[in-house]
Write a protein that holds these residues in place. Sequence first.
Motif, PDB file in Angstrom:
ATOM      1  N   SER A 183      31.054  48.344  35.953  1.00 52.82           N
ATOM      2  CA  SER A 183      30.852  47.116  35.194  1.00 52.82           C
ATOM      3  C   SER A 183      31.638  45.929  35.743  1.00 52.82           C
ATOM      4  O   SER A 183      31.270  44.788  35.492  1.00 52.82           O
ATOM      5  CB  SER A 183      31.198  47.331  33.721  1.00 52.82           C
ATOM      6  N   ASP A 184      32.725  46.186  36.496  1.00 54.28           N
ATOM      7  CA  ASP A 184      33.517  45.074  37.021  1.00 54.28           C
ATOM      8  C   ASP A 184      34.313  45.535  38.232  1.00 54.28           C
ATOM      9  O   ASP A 184      34.727  46.689  38.297  1.00 54.28           O
ATOM     10  CB  ASP A 184      34.461  44.543  35.936  1.00 54.28           C
ATOM     11  N   ILE A 185      34.528  44.609  39.168  1.00 55.13           N
ATOM     12  CA  ILE A 185      35.329  44.863  40.362  1.00 55.13           C
ATOM     13  C   ILE A 185      36.241  43.662  40.560  1.00 55.13           C
ATOM     14  O   ILE A 185      35.762  42.531  40.602  1.00 55.13           O
ATOM     15  CB  ILE A 185      34.444  45.052  41.613  1.00 55.13           C
ATOM     16  N   GLN A 186      37.547  43.913  40.664  1.00 56.96           N
ATOM     17  CA  GLN A 186      38.480  42.810  40.857  1.00 56.96           C
ATOM     18  C   GLN A 186      39.727  43.274  41.602  1.00 56.96           C
ATOM     19  O   GLN A 186      40.050  44.456  41.597  1.00 56.96           O
ATOM     20  CB  GLN A 186      38.871  42.191  39.516  1.00 56.96           C
ATOM     21  N   LEU A 187      40.397  42.334  42.249  1.00 60.54           N
ATOM     22  CA  LEU A 187      41.646  42.627  42.944  1.00 60.54           C
ATOM     23  C   LEU A 187      42.765  42.832  41.938  1.00 60.54           C
ATOM     24  O   LEU A 187      42.808  42.182  40.893  1.00 60.54           O
ATOM     25  CB  LEU A 187      42.027  41.479  43.879  1.00 60.54           C
ATOM     26  N   LEU A 188      43.684  43.743  42.272  1.00 67.01           N
ATOM     27  CA  LEU A 188      44.850  43.927  41.416  1.00 67.01           C
ATOM     28  C   LEU A 188      45.765  42.712  41.538  1.00 67.01           C
ATOM     29  O   LEU A 188      45.931  42.158  42.626  1.00 67.01           O
ATOM     30  CB  LEU A 188      45.612  45.189  41.825  1.00 67.01           C
ATOM     31  N   PRO A 189      46.382  42.290  40.460  1.00 66.57           N
ATOM     32  CA  PRO A 189      47.220  41.086  40.502  1.00 66.57           C
ATOM     33  C   PRO A 189      48.577  41.287  41.162  1.00 66.57           C
ATOM     34  O   PRO A 189      49.367  40.359  41.220  1.00 66.57           O
ATOM     35  CB  PRO A 189      47.380  40.731  39.022  1.00 66.57           C
ATOM     36  N   ASP A 190      48.889  42.486  41.688  1.00 68.57           N
ATOM     37  CA  ASP A 190      50.202  42.726  42.283  1.00 68.57           C
ATOM     38  C   ASP A 190      50.250  42.400  43.781  1.00 68.57           C
ATOM     39  O   ASP A 190      51.220  42.753  44.451  1.00 68.57           O
ATOM     40  CB  ASP A 190      50.630  44.176  42.053  1.00 68.57           C
ATOM     41  N   PHE A 191      49.229  41.746  44.308  1.00 65.88           N
ATOM     42  CA  PHE A 191      49.150  41.317  45.707  1.00 65.88           C
ATOM     43  C   PHE A 191      49.233  42.494  46.693  1.00 65.88           C
ATOM     44  O   PHE A 191      49.694  42.335  47.815  1.00 65.88           O
ATOM     45  CB  PHE A 191      50.244  40.285  46.044  1.00 65.88           C
ATOM     46  N   SER A 192      48.779  43.662  46.281  1.00 67.41           N
ATOM     47  CA  SER A 192      48.799  44.830  47.159  1.00 67.41           C
ATOM     48  C   SER A 192      47.523  44.942  47.984  1.00 67.41           C
ATOM     49  O   SER A 192      47.462  45.740  48.912  1.00 67.41           O
ATOM     50  CB  SER A 192      48.984  46.103  46.331  1.00 67.41           C
ATOM     51  N   GLY A 193      46.505  44.189  47.626  1.00 69.16           N
ATOM     52  CA  GLY A 193      45.232  44.265  48.328  1.00 69.16           C
ATOM     53  C   GLY A 193      44.344  45.386  47.815  1.00 69.16           C
ATOM     54  O   GLY A 193      43.234  45.575  48.294  1.00 69.16           O
ATOM     55  N   ARG A 194      44.820  46.129  46.825  1.00 71.17           N
ATOM     56  CA  ARG A 194      44.003  47.193  46.243  1.00 71.17           C
ATOM     57  C   ARG A 194      43.026  46.606  45.232  1.00 71.17           C
ATOM     58  O   ARG A 194      43.203  45.485  44.759  1.00 71.17           O
ATOM     59  CB  ARG A 194      44.886  48.255  45.598  1.00 71.17           C
ATOM     60  N   VAL A 195      42.005  47.390  44.903  1.00 69.60           N
ATOM     61  CA  VAL A 195      40.910  46.908  44.061  1.00 69.60           C
ATOM     62  C   VAL A 195      40.815  47.768  42.801  1.00 69.60           C
ATOM     63  O   VAL A 195      40.886  48.992  42.867  1.00 69.60           O
ATOM     64  CB  VAL A 195      39.578  46.948  44.833  1.00 69.60           C
ATOM     65  N   LEU A 196      40.645  47.106  41.662  1.00 68.22           N
ATOM     66  CA  LEU A 196      40.453  47.788  40.386  1.00 68.22           C
ATOM     67  C   LEU A 196      38.969  47.773  40.042  1.00 68.22           C
ATOM     68  O   LEU A 196      38.351  46.710  39.960  1.00 68.22           O
ATOM     69  CB  LEU A 196      41.250  47.099  39.280  1.00 68.22           C
ATOM     70  N   VAL A 197      38.397  48.947  39.860  1.00 72.53           N
ATOM     71  CA  VAL A 197      36.985  49.092  39.514  1.00 72.53           C
ATOM     72  C   VAL A 197      36.902  49.580  38.069  1.00 72.53           C
ATOM     73  O   VAL A 197      37.522  50.577  37.709  1.00 72.53           O
ATOM     74  CB  VAL A 197      36.287  50.092  40.457  1.00 72.53           C
ATOM     75  N   THR A 198      36.161  48.848  37.247  1.00 76.03           N
ATOM     76  CA  THR A 198      35.953  49.221  35.852  1.00 76.03           C
ATOM     77  C   THR A 198      34.609  49.929  35.735  1.00 76.03           C
ATOM     78  O   THR A 198      33.593  49.403  36.180  1.00 76.03           O
ATOM     79  CB  THR A 198      35.966  47.978  34.944  1.00 76.03           C
ATOM     80  N   MET A 199      34.631  51.132  35.161  1.00 76.27           N
ATOM     81  CA  MET A 199      33.413  51.934  35.021  1.00 76.27           C
ATOM     82  C   MET A 199      33.133  52.217  33.547  1.00 76.27           C
ATOM     83  O   MET A 199      34.068  52.451  32.784  1.00 76.27           O
ATOM     84  CB  MET A 199      33.572  53.267  35.763  1.00 76.27           C
ATOM     85  N   GLU A 200      31.873  52.181  33.177  1.00 83.81           N
ATOM     86  CA  GLU A 200      31.440  52.586  31.846  1.00 83.81           C
ATOM     87  C   GLU A 200      30.800  53.954  31.982  1.00 83.81           C
ATOM     88  O   GLU A 200      29.779  54.105  32.638  1.00 83.81           O
ATOM     89  CB  GLU A 200      30.441  51.593  31.267  1.00 83.81           C
TER      90      GLU A 200
END
Length: 160
Positions: A66-83
């Motif tokens: 449902s959503d894809i965004q960068l983590l706010p900790d400046f690590s370059g990792r990506v947070l994916v939200t799944m339903e």
Amino acid sequence: MKISNELKVGLLALSATALLIWGYSYLKGKSLFSDNMIVYAIYDSVDGLTQSSTVSISGLKVGLVSDIQLLPDFSGRVLVTMEVESGLKIPRANTVPELADLSLLGGKAVKLNFTGGCSGADCIQYGDTLYGRSLGMMDNIKKEINPYLEEAKNGYAKLD
């Protein structure tokens, strides 16, 4: 009781707008009246993954991204939200959400890989975060071909 033309036009416009919103959500793969469970996954890279990509277990579709965004900790990792469907019993401890290619032409999907079962608090709950890994095209091909290569090696050893 007579209904005026203005009221009829207003009701028609209101129902058309509601139908348009519902149809747009349906085409994106979202259901307005579902009680899906939200689960998060963290990846180093999500090349080719898009919103409304499928989430599957053993090839069975059980949810959507449902959503894809960068983590706010400046690590370059990506947070994916799944339903994910609510009634599923997915173990929290050994579940790995893998990004896998759908085809040679592109597109990715999330595959939830786990072994064993769970009960109660051992299962994934609403809002849990999993740490995923990406499988490249060659990794997927190797994964599919490895059993056949092992059989060929065993057959060659018998011939020798």
